[in-house]
Design an enzyme around this catalytic site. Sequence first.
Site, short mmCIF file in Angstrom:
data_model
loop_
_atom_site.label_atom_id
_atom_site.label_comp_id
_atom_site.label_asym_id
_atom_site.label_seq_id
_atom_site.Cartn_x
_atom_site.Cartn_y
_atom_site.Cartn_z
N GLY A 25 0.78 -1.23 0.00
CA GLY A 25 0.00 0.00 0.00
C GLY A 25 0.81 1.28 0.00
N GLY A 27 2.55 2.69 2.40
CA GLY A 27 3.88 2.59 2.99
C GLY A 27 4.90 2.08 1.99
N TYR A 164 -11.89 3.01 15.00
CA TYR A 164 -10.91 3.50 14.03
C TYR A 164 -10.77 5.01 14.13
CZ TYR A 164 -8.60 4.29 9.51
OH TYR A 164 -7.73 4.68 8.52
#
Length: 302
Positions: A25, A27, A164
């Site tokens: 992703g 990162g 979240y």
Amino acid sequence: MAAFSAADLPDMSGRTVIVTGANSGIGRTAAAALANAGAKVILAVRDQGRGEAAAATMTGTTEVRVLDLARLDSVRLFAAAWQGEIDLLINNAGVMVPPLSRTADGFELQFGTNHLGHFALTNLLLPNVTGRVVTLSSSVHQIGAIDFADLNWERKRYRPWRAYGQSKLANLLFTTELQRRLTQAGSPVKATAAHPGYAATNLQSHSGNQVTAFVMALGNQLVAQDAASGALPTLHAAVADIPGDSFVGPSGPLGLGLRGASALSRRSAASRDPEVARRLWAASEELTGVSFPDPLTSPSDA
């Protein structure tokens, strides 16, 4: 002002960068861009094999080290093994709306991984950091609230999106208080934050809920930008001449921050509350057993 792009990265030769969750992703994309710009990039990942597979696709100098942010013993081992300066620490790894789960230390998984794991890692590594700490948040922080009476969802009904939101709000409050402490200590290190907007990555694939999974998959196809675009705010927050405690993300359209050119981003009033930031810091120290290094000294000062 021209939109920020990966081409705006300066020559990173001689600089050392740590990116958590760099095997996939955003990162992975950010790590690849920084390595391509000349930095030595450490991919701090939970799975050594997946990290090495990701590193094999990158040009430049990379190294893979194991780090499981859902285990404080792993965070401590990673930090204890570190030697030398860190020019840039990117707290990227995270989990998003899984079923109720707990870390090895008993924390709610999202709060424990997204916030507490990075809180401990940053403070343990901070004496080695010479440049900047970038922490990934989300526009979803706006639905979050810090419930000091039940930070780890042990008594109230578990709501994955609210959990979240709490973890992403915590990321911003952490950045605010970290910058305050760095300034107070006379450190030149900056703390900034970023959010990717709506980026199509595998972060959305672990909800365990078929309806949520379907909606996210549809959103990935119709609304989301790709991981390369989603990584631009991270890179922007990492290298641009912006103040400490800045929050960077996509600028449009319609001011929703879902996609578009990277720019300074809106954030909720709750994410800027200095008293809540201090209180969260104290709670995080108690939960992790890790404190802001005092005195704050770099390797060159020791």
